[in-house]
Design a protein around this motif. Structure first.
Motif, PDB file in Angstrom:
ATOM      1  N   GLY A  60      -6.628   0.986  10.499  1.00 13.80           N
ATOM      2  CA  GLY A  60      -5.513   2.346  11.614  1.00 13.80           C
ATOM      3  C   GLY A  60      -4.304   1.678  10.815  1.00 13.80           C
ATOM      4  N   SER A  61      -3.213   0.163  10.503  1.00  8.90           N
ATOM      5  CA  SER A  61      -2.466   0.331   9.686  1.00  8.90           C
ATOM      6  C   SER A  61      -2.268   1.624   8.601  1.00  8.90           C
ATOM      7  N   LEU A  62      -0.984   0.892   8.183  1.00 13.09           N
ATOM      8  CA  LEU A  62      -0.692   2.053   7.373  1.00 13.09           C
ATOM      9  C   LEU A  62       0.107   0.629   6.008  1.00 13.09           C
ATOM     10  N   TYR A  63       0.376   1.583   4.656  1.00 12.06           N
ATOM     11  CA  TYR A  63       0.774   0.204   3.793  1.00 12.06           C
ATOM     12  C   TYR A  63       1.283   0.708   3.095  1.00 12.06           C
ATOM     13  N   ASP A 112      12.868   6.817 -10.822  1.00  8.19           N
ATOM     14  CA  ASP A 112      13.118   5.384 -11.508  1.00  8.19           C
ATOM     15  C   ASP A 112      12.608   4.444 -10.629  1.00  8.19           C
ATOM     16  N   ARG A 113      12.129   3.142 -11.094  1.00  7.67           N
ATOM     17  CA  ARG A 113      11.562   2.180 -10.117  1.00  7.67           C
ATOM     18  C   ARG A 113      13.250   1.624  -9.211  1.00  7.67           C
ATOM     19  N   GLY A 114      14.221   1.534  -9.810  1.00 10.48           N
ATOM     20  CA  GLY A 114      15.284   1.659  -8.385  1.00 10.48           C
ATOM     21  C   GLY A 114      15.124   2.340  -6.970  1.00 10.48           C
ATOM     22  N   ALA A 156      13.176   3.450  -1.580  1.00  9.59           N
ATOM     23  CA  ALA A 156      12.897   4.454  -0.642  1.00  9.59           C
ATOM     24  C   ALA A 156      11.944   3.264   0.163  1.00  9.59           C
ATOM     25  N   GLU A 157      10.926   2.338  -0.605  1.00 11.09           N
ATOM     26  CA  GLU A 157       9.752   2.036  -0.041  1.00 11.09           C
ATOM     27  C   GLU A 157      10.531   0.561   1.239  1.00 11.09           C
ATOM     28  N   CYS A 158      11.840   0.369   0.965  1.00 13.58           N
ATOM     29  CA  CYS A 158      12.268  -0.867   1.785  1.00 13.58           C
ATOM     30  C   CYS A 158      12.723   0.451   3.517  1.00 13.58           C
ATOM     31  N   ALA A 159      12.819   1.744   3.377  1.00 12.12           N
ATOM     32  CA  ALA A 159      13.711   1.980   4.212  1.00 12.12           C
ATOM     33  C   ALA A 159      11.948   2.984   4.980  1.00 12.12           C
ATOM     34  N   LEU A 160      11.170   2.929   4.815  1.00 13.37           N
ATOM     35  CA  LEU A 160       9.823   3.532   5.029  1.00 13.37           C
ATOM     36  C   LEU A 160       9.556   2.024   5.314  1.00 13.37           C
ATOM     37  N   LYS A 161       9.387   1.513   5.054  1.00 13.04           N
ATOM     38  CA  LYS A 161       8.552   0.325   5.351  1.00 13.04           C
ATOM     39  C   LYS A 161       9.451  -0.649   6.509  1.00 13.04           C
TER      40      LYS A 161
END
Length: 88
Positions: free
Chosen positions: A15-18, A57-59, A64-69
């Motif tokens: 049930g966790s999210l990644y 782009d990757r950056g 966005a990944e850092c903010a979402l996590k």
């Protein structure tokens, strides 16, 4: 989904999210599912891809990944709903 970079969200069997980034979300999901992905998904096997969002782009995908996590689970799910609303 292989053009550019994507931020994706997986639901794991417990049930966790990644959240992660990839240029090909389907291929990356298969890697996670076979235990060749991230350390987290080796101990929390993924069930499905809940959604993804393209970035230029990757950056920008990494930011966005850092903010979402950093968000609680409810906000991560809201991120998915916002994407679905934007697509319609």
């Amino acid at each position: 989904m292989s053009d550019g970079w994507h931020l994706y969200l997986l639901r794991c069997r417990d049930g966790s999210l990644y959240a992660g980034i990839a240029t090909n979300v389907e291929r990356r999901f298969r890697q996670h599912a076979t235990g060749k992905g991230a350390k987290y998904t080796r101990s929390h096997p993924p069930e499905c891809v809940l959604g993804s969002r393209a970035y230029p782009d990757r950056g920008s995908a990494l930011r966005a990944e850092c903010a979402l996590k950093r968000q609680p689970k409810a906000r991560k799910l809201a991120w998915l709903l916002a994407e679905a609303d934007a697509a319609t």
